[in-house]
Write a protein that holds these residues in place. Structure first.
Motif, PDB file in Angstrom:
ATOM      1  N   THR A 263     -14.988 -40.804  46.219  1.00  0.00           N
ATOM      2  CA  THR A 263     -15.922 -40.692  47.258  1.00  0.00           C
ATOM      3  C   THR A 263     -16.226 -39.234  47.586  1.00  0.00           C
ATOM      4  N   PRO A 264     -17.100 -38.854  48.178  1.00  0.00           N
ATOM      5  CA  PRO A 264     -17.312 -37.641  49.133  1.00  0.00           C
ATOM      6  C   PRO A 264     -16.314 -37.626  49.960  1.00  0.00           C
ATOM      7  N   GLU A 265     -16.039 -38.456  50.774  1.00  0.00           N
ATOM      8  CA  GLU A 265     -15.191 -38.436  51.902  1.00  0.00           C
ATOM      9  C   GLU A 265     -13.708 -38.067  51.039  1.00  0.00           C
ATOM     10  N   CYS A 266     -13.285 -38.891  50.306  1.00  0.00           N
ATOM     11  CA  CYS A 266     -12.090 -38.642  49.758  1.00  0.00           C
ATOM     12  C   CYS A 266     -11.888 -37.172  49.220  1.00  0.00           C
ATOM     13  N   GLU A 267     -13.024 -36.725  48.510  1.00  0.00           N
ATOM     14  CA  GLU A 267     -13.095 -35.238  47.819  1.00  0.00           C
ATOM     15  C   GLU A 267     -12.846 -34.071  49.162  1.00  0.00           C
ATOM     16  N   ARG A 268     -13.542 -34.364  50.242  1.00  0.00           N
ATOM     17  CA  ARG A 268     -13.440 -33.705  51.518  1.00  0.00           C
ATOM     18  C   ARG A 268     -12.015 -33.563  52.057  1.00  0.00           C
ATOM     19  N   ALA A 269     -11.467 -34.621  52.117  1.00  0.00           N
ATOM     20  CA  ALA A 269     -10.230 -34.799  52.623  1.00  0.00           C
ATOM     21  C   ALA A 269      -9.138 -34.272  51.375  1.00  0.00           C
ATOM     22  N   LEU A 270      -9.149 -34.292  50.263  1.00  0.00           N
ATOM     23  CA  LEU A 270      -8.434 -33.554  49.736  1.00  0.00           C
ATOM     24  C   LEU A 270      -8.714 -32.184  49.545  1.00  0.00           C
ATOM     25  N   GLU A 271      -9.993 -31.523  49.552  1.00  0.00           N
ATOM     26  CA  GLU A 271     -10.127 -30.002  49.562  1.00  0.00           C
ATOM     27  C   GLU A 271      -9.585 -29.730  51.021  1.00  0.00           C
ATOM     28  N   SER A 272      -9.486 -30.254  52.306  1.00  0.00           N
ATOM     29  CA  SER A 272      -9.512 -29.883  53.464  1.00  0.00           C
ATOM     30  C   SER A 272      -7.977 -29.803  53.760  1.00  0.00           C
ATOM     31  N   SER A 273      -7.336 -30.932  52.855  1.00  0.00           N
ATOM     32  CA  SER A 273      -5.668 -30.822  52.932  1.00  0.00           C
ATOM     33  C   SER A 273      -5.260 -29.724  52.024  1.00  0.00           C
ATOM     34  N   SER A 274      -5.840 -29.706  51.158  1.00  0.00           N
ATOM     35  CA  SER A 274      -5.296 -28.302  50.130  1.00  0.00           C
ATOM     36  C   SER A 274      -5.487 -26.981  50.742  1.00  0.00           C
ATOM     37  N   LEU A 275      -6.756 -26.959  51.663  1.00  0.00           N
ATOM     38  CA  LEU A 275      -6.811 -25.553  52.412  1.00  0.00           C
ATOM     39  C   LEU A 275      -5.535 -25.518  53.698  1.00  0.00           C
ATOM     40  N   ALA A 276      -5.334 -26.690  53.964  1.00  0.00           N
ATOM     41  CA  ALA A 276      -4.385 -26.847  55.220  1.00  0.00           C
ATOM     42  C   ALA A 276      -3.146 -26.644  54.568  1.00  0.00           C
ATOM     43  N   VAL A 277      -2.648 -26.905  53.690  1.00  0.00           N
ATOM     44  CA  VAL A 277      -1.429 -26.703  52.876  1.00  0.00           C
ATOM     45  C   VAL A 277      -1.396 -25.302  52.561  1.00  0.00           C
ATOM     46  N   ARG A 278      -2.474 -24.325  52.055  1.00  0.00           N
ATOM     47  CA  ARG A 278      -2.418 -23.050  51.720  1.00  0.00           C
ATOM     48  C   ARG A 278      -2.118 -22.293  53.209  1.00  0.00           C
ATOM     49  N   ARG A 279      -2.628 -22.573  54.062  1.00  0.00           N
ATOM     50  CA  ARG A 279      -2.868 -21.937  55.303  1.00  0.00           C
ATOM     51  C   ARG A 279      -1.476 -22.095  56.037  1.00  0.00           C
ATOM     52  N   SER A 280      -0.723 -23.068  55.872  1.00  0.00           N
ATOM     53  CA  SER A 280       0.383 -23.440  56.489  1.00  0.00           C
ATOM     54  C   SER A 280       1.462 -22.736  55.759  1.00  0.00           C
ATOM     55  N   GLN A 281       1.303 -22.598  54.235  1.00  0.00           N
ATOM     56  CA  GLN A 281       2.229 -21.699  53.487  1.00  0.00           C
ATOM     57  C   GLN A 281       2.272 -20.450  53.955  1.00  0.00           C
ATOM     58  N   LEU A 282       1.031 -19.780  54.165  1.00  0.00           N
ATOM     59  CA  LEU A 282       0.761 -18.535  54.746  1.00  0.00           C
ATOM     60  C   LEU A 282       1.478 -18.051  56.058  1.00  0.00           C
ATOM     61  N   LEU A 283       1.233 -19.330  56.990  1.00  0.00           N
ATOM     62  CA  LEU A 283       1.877 -19.184  58.523  1.00  0.00           C
ATOM     63  C   LEU A 283       3.298 -19.269  58.129  1.00  0.00           C
ATOM     64  N   ARG A 284       3.885 -20.037  57.403  1.00  0.00           N
ATOM     65  CA  ARG A 284       5.222 -20.228  57.301  1.00  0.00           C
ATOM     66  C   ARG A 284       5.851 -18.635  56.940  1.00  0.00           C
ATOM     67  N   ASP A 285       5.117 -17.974  55.813  1.00  0.00           N
ATOM     68  CA  ASP A 285       5.578 -16.634  55.523  1.00  0.00           C
ATOM     69  C   ASP A 285       5.236 -15.732  56.660  1.00  0.00           C
ATOM     70  N   ASP A 286       4.290 -15.979  57.506  1.00  0.00           N
ATOM     71  CA  ASP A 286       4.185 -14.961  58.560  1.00  0.00           C
ATOM     72  C   ASP A 286       5.153 -15.037  59.498  1.00  0.00           C
ATOM     73  N   VAL A 287       5.638 -16.381  59.828  1.00  0.00           N
ATOM     74  CA  VAL A 287       6.714 -16.683  60.888  1.00  0.00           C
ATOM     75  C   VAL A 287       8.033 -16.483  60.204  1.00  0.00           C
ATOM     76  N   ARG A 288       8.237 -16.395  58.998  1.00  0.00           N
ATOM     77  CA  ARG A 288       9.534 -15.793  58.546  1.00  0.00           C
ATOM     78  C   ARG A 288       9.627 -14.332  58.737  1.00  0.00           C
ATOM     79  N   ARG A 289       8.617 -13.594  58.564  1.00  0.00           N
ATOM     80  CA  ARG A 289       8.587 -12.240  58.798  1.00  0.00           C
ATOM     81  C   ARG A 289       8.401 -11.930  60.423  1.00  0.00           C
ATOM     82  N   THR A 290       7.973 -12.694  61.044  1.00  0.00           N
ATOM     83  CA  THR A 290       8.022 -12.491  62.593  1.00  0.00           C
ATOM     84  C   THR A 290       9.542 -12.592  63.207  1.00  0.00           C
TER      85      THR A 290
END
Length: 478
Positions: A263-290
């Motif tokens: 369903t479109p709701e499932c697709e939106r949930a998958l896309e938003s979760s993938s984006l959140a995971v990528r942002r979290s990975q970038l944030l973890r890299d920034d936190v490690r550098r900080t």
């Protein structure tokens, strides 16, 4: 079994109309039997021969009306319905076939089962995809939570260092003398460390707020994925959990549809979760550098202040040693000057006695009155016989007028010079004593200052919590 007609006998019994009706009924039954067997499609009722038609108004007319009022039902070609998320309508039977096969209901049920099984398989794939994505989001949340813990521990360490910095400044303010409490290089280093730690605290607090916000986003994304997976699993109650549909194979690509497995709701949930995971990975890299940069700056500031305090202590100890030597030399000089003053005072007293005796001989004044006037020695026994003007040689020499010896004048001049030397030596002695006292006070102040700085350095080394951050971050920051 082949059905064959039995030849009729030649004997005629009854009226011909009765016989013809019976023959037609028999032929009609034979034709219906042939139609129910496998083979070429039988002719329709409109193709009946003229001889089979009923011309009379007898009972046979009701039998012929069966073909006229026969209900025609549709029939499929026998193929299963196409799988997938789309449900195609059933293909109607061709009108040329009047009756469906005997397994029609089974075939319809099988087609329905195939459609439902295909839909459930694809729904299971979508559910497995949603749950795997929820697992990845949860795993990323666990990693980000661990980094958030590192941030909090680092913040506690920085707050501890700020407290240690305040205690260090307060401890150094307890130095005794005013000269020791003036701002020096160590005080400027402590002020710089405080500013550096305050800046690090602000940066880490901002990173912690961002991490907490991202954790909330990941939690919301995980809940949405699990809700979508639970909603999708409502049609999987009768499907076994094992099998290839729930495995980790390549998922079937399908476009999102409101009535499809994805369903479109499932697709939106998958896309938003993938984006959140990528942002979290970038944030973890920034936190490690900080964290690495913060650990390095914190260590550099702590080491710089400790080195400054150690240098200040070493400088104070060096000055303390020099003050000890200088005070000892000044005290020794004061003792020498004291002996010199004593000698000058003794010589000046003897010179005063000689002057008194000389004046006494010249003007005939008693020694007691003159000694009380000039504050000479208490008795004349301190004056040697060779120094007295009453010795026989001087008395004989002074029998004639104008025969005065220069000894008295020289003694007067020497006494005045000794007096000036005595005053100067006494002034120098007083200055030496004051300097010695000042050196001793400065020495005590330097001793206390060195003790205070050493205590501050020891306190700073004891209060540092080296377990505040993980060892791998400390190694990476070095």
């Amino acid at each position: 079994m082949q059905v064959e007609s039995v030849p009729l006998g030649s004997v005629t019994i009854g009226p011909p109309a009765w016989r013809d009706g019976t023959v037609r009924s028999i032929r009609r039954a034979e034709r219906l039997v042939r139609q129910t067997r496998a083979g070429p499609p039988p002719r329709s009722c409109s193709a009946e021969t003229a001889e089979d038609k009923i011309t009379s108004d007898g009972p046979g007319e009701s039998r012929d009306s069966v073909c006229k009022h026969q209900t025609w039902r549709p029939q499929t070609t026998g193929a299963t319905l196409p799988g997938g998320s789309r449900r195609s309508p059933a293909v109607p039977f061709p009108p040329a076939v009047p009756f469906p096969p005997s397994s029609w209901r089974e075939r319809c049920a099988g087609a329905s089962v195939a459609v439902a099984a295909e839909y459930m398989r694809r729904v299971r794939e979508v559910e497995a995809r949603l749950r795997r994505q929820a697992g990845r989001v949860t795993e990323e949340g666990v990693k980000l939570e661990r980094d958030r813990g590192h941030l909090e521990r680092m913040l506690r360490s920085i707050r501890t260092n700020l407290t240690v910095n305040g205690r260090s400044s307060e401890g150094r303010s307890q130095r005794p003398l005013a000269a020791e409490t003036d701002p020096d290089g160590a005080d400027y280093l402590l002020l710089w460390e405080k500013r550096e730690l305050t800046q690090l605290k602000r940066d880490l607090e901002g990173a912690l707020r961002t991490a907490l916000t991202q954790l909330q986003v990941l939690g919301e994304s995980s809940r949405r994925l699990l809700d979508c997976a639970g909603e999708r699993s409502r049609v999987l109650e009768l499907v076994p959990r094992g099998g290839s549909a729930g495995g980790r194979g390549a998922p079937t690509c399908s476009s999102p549809e409101p009535t499809g497995p994805l369903t479109p709701e499932c697709e939106r949930a998958l896309e938003s979760s993938s984006l959140a995971v990528r942002r979290s990975q970038l944030l973890r890299d920034d936190v490690r550098r900080t964290l690495g940069a913060a650990i390095g700056r914190q260590k550099a500031a702590h080491r710089a202040v400790n080195d400054g305090l150690v240098k200040k202590t070493a400088e104070t100890v060096g000055l303390q040693q020099r003050l000890t030597l200088t005070s000892a030399a000044a005290r020794q000089a004061a003792f020498r000057k004291q002996r010199e003053v004593d000698c000058i005072r003794h010589s000046h007293g003897r010179a005063q006695v000689c002057v008194c005796v000389c004046v006494c001989v010249c003007v005939c004044v008693s020694v007691s009155d003159l000694s009380s006037c000039l504050q000479g020695p208490e008795y004349s026994g301190d004056v040697l016989s060779r120094e007295k003007f009453s010795r026989p040689l001087v008395q004989v020499y002074q029998r004639h007028p104008g025969t005065q010896l220069p000894e008295a004048a020289r003694l007067v001049q020497g006494s005045a010079m000794l007096r000036r030397c005595l005053d100067s030596s006494e002034d120098e002695l007083a200055r030496l004593q004051r300097t010695c006292l000042q050196l001793l006070d400065d020495l005590r102040g330097k001793t206390v200052a060195a003790r205070v700085d050493a205590a501050v350095v020891r306190m700073r080394r004891q209060q540092v919590d080296r377990r505040a951050v993980p060892s791998f971050l400390q190694e990476g920051a070095c």
